[in-house]
Scaffold this motif. Structure first.
Motif: not given
Length: 371
Positions: A188-197
């Motif tokens: 998230v800090g890098l600005g990525a598109d993040v999904t956590i399962l």
């Protein structure tokens, strides 16, 4: 008690079981500490630093193993080290026995009393001696994955954070525990598109509240996992079943649906890995490719940032080391059920149920040993 620590010999492992500050604490408690020459070089701690803290420097590991009642390490003992263990000696280190039948057999044969950092518990069944290295590995997984994504390293050539006018990379984190949370924070800090399962509704709620929309959460059903993996640029395997082998969640068939040059980082590799195609790698040769997908499966990721990792680890392992040295291992375990949960092998018996079940040993409860 005479306590010893040795230079780690696993590939590119620079951590050390005891810092000079930890040695000073043990000596202050009246114990004698032997340190193999050069053991602390990887964290910038010289033999003179250890001597200044009260340690006695020994020329080689054999001398330390032969002369000490307790050995404090970081990584599981390698074959040459296991041959030096003996009945009546305490080994206090990470073990990760469930996916390692050869190590387990050697420890059983040696008669050593082996206490594993990764199964010592805390309040609420937490794993406090595993937590700091999980924090390090989770954070490192993103920088390792970002590097592997570079075209020169075999990846897709994707910058996780993207740039104005170009979408960010898609990161999927499987598991919302300590590793997964720290990986998601970095991504998230890098600005990525993040999904956590994850499968635990409470974990999903906690993560959702923490990230406030900067990362998405999703229940980890098979269909959801397959769909997300197919679209991911980077997948982080962050699942853990304490003491047991990790489940194989990403199958070989799923790789065929992934983008060429996508990256899998398996932080669960110490417990056998959570991708079907995972095999342990080293910092010297960290990646390999299967079906066009880059795999990063380094089994001692925190060893690359040895100074940070060693001090973080000693913060949580030293209090138990002091209790074991002060009281003897049996009284220390009797007084602390959380520490007792760390006993995996004792005098030829396997005392951790998940390990016994996984590897086909008769299980001997710790309570029977302490009776």
């Amino acid at each position: 008690m005479r306590v010893g620590t040795v230079r780690e010999i696993k590939n590119h492992e620079y951590r050390v079981g005891l810092t000079p500050e930890s040695v000073r604490e043990l000596v202050a408690h009246g114990h004698e500490v032997w340190v193999e020459a050069g053991a602390g070089n990887g964290i910038g701690a010289s033999d003179a630093d250890y001597e200044g803290a009260g340690a006695i420097i020994k020329a080689d590991a054999r001398t330390v193993f032969d002369g000490c009642e307790m050995i404090v390490k970081v990584k599981e003992p390698q074959a040459v080290e296991r041959a030096m263990l003996r009945r009546g000696q305490v080994l206090y280190t990470y073990l990760h026995l469930a996916p390692d039948p050869e190590q387990t057999a050697d420890l059983v044969k040696s008669g050593v009393t082996a206490i594993a950092y990764e199964t010592v518990t805390g309040a609420g069944n937490a794993l406090p001696l595993l937590k700091p290295m999980s924090q390090v590995a989770g954070r490192m997984s993103i920088q390792a994955g970002a590097t592997a994504l570079e075209k020169a390293n075999g990846g897709r050539g994707v910058l996780l954070g993207g740039v104005p006018g170009v979408l960010p990379g898609k990161v999927v984190v499987i598991g919302g525990g300590v590793v997964g949370f720290n990986a998601a924070q970095m991504a998230v800090g890098l600005g990525a598109d993040v999904t956590i399962l994850d499968r635990d509704p409470d974990v999903l709620e906690r993560l959702d509240n923490h990230f406030e929309g900067r990362a998405r959460t999703l229940y980890s059903g098979k269909a959801a996992l397959a769909a997300l993996v197919a679209e991911a640029d980077l997948v982080i395997g962050a699942v853990l079943i304490p003491g047991a082998a990790a489940p194989k969640l990403v199958t070989r068939d799923m790789l065929a649906t992934m983008k060429p040059g996508a990256v899998l980082v398996d932080v669960a590799i110490d417990q056998g890995g959570c991708f079907e195609t995972s095999k342990a790698t080293t910092h010297a040769d960290p990646t390999y490719v299967v079906d066009g997908v880059v795999h990063y499966c380094v089994a001692n990721m925190p060893g690359a940032v040895a100074r940070t990792s060693t001090y973080a680890l000693n913060n949580v392992t030293l209090p138990h080391a002091l209790r074991i040295a002060d009281k003897g291992w049996k009284e220390a375990l009797r007084a602390d059920p959380n520490l007792a949960a760390g006993l995996n092998v004792h005098e030829g018996k396997v005392t951790y149920e998940a390990v016994a079940t996984e590897l086909g040993y008769e299980y001997t409860p710790v309570a029977d040993i302490l009776a």
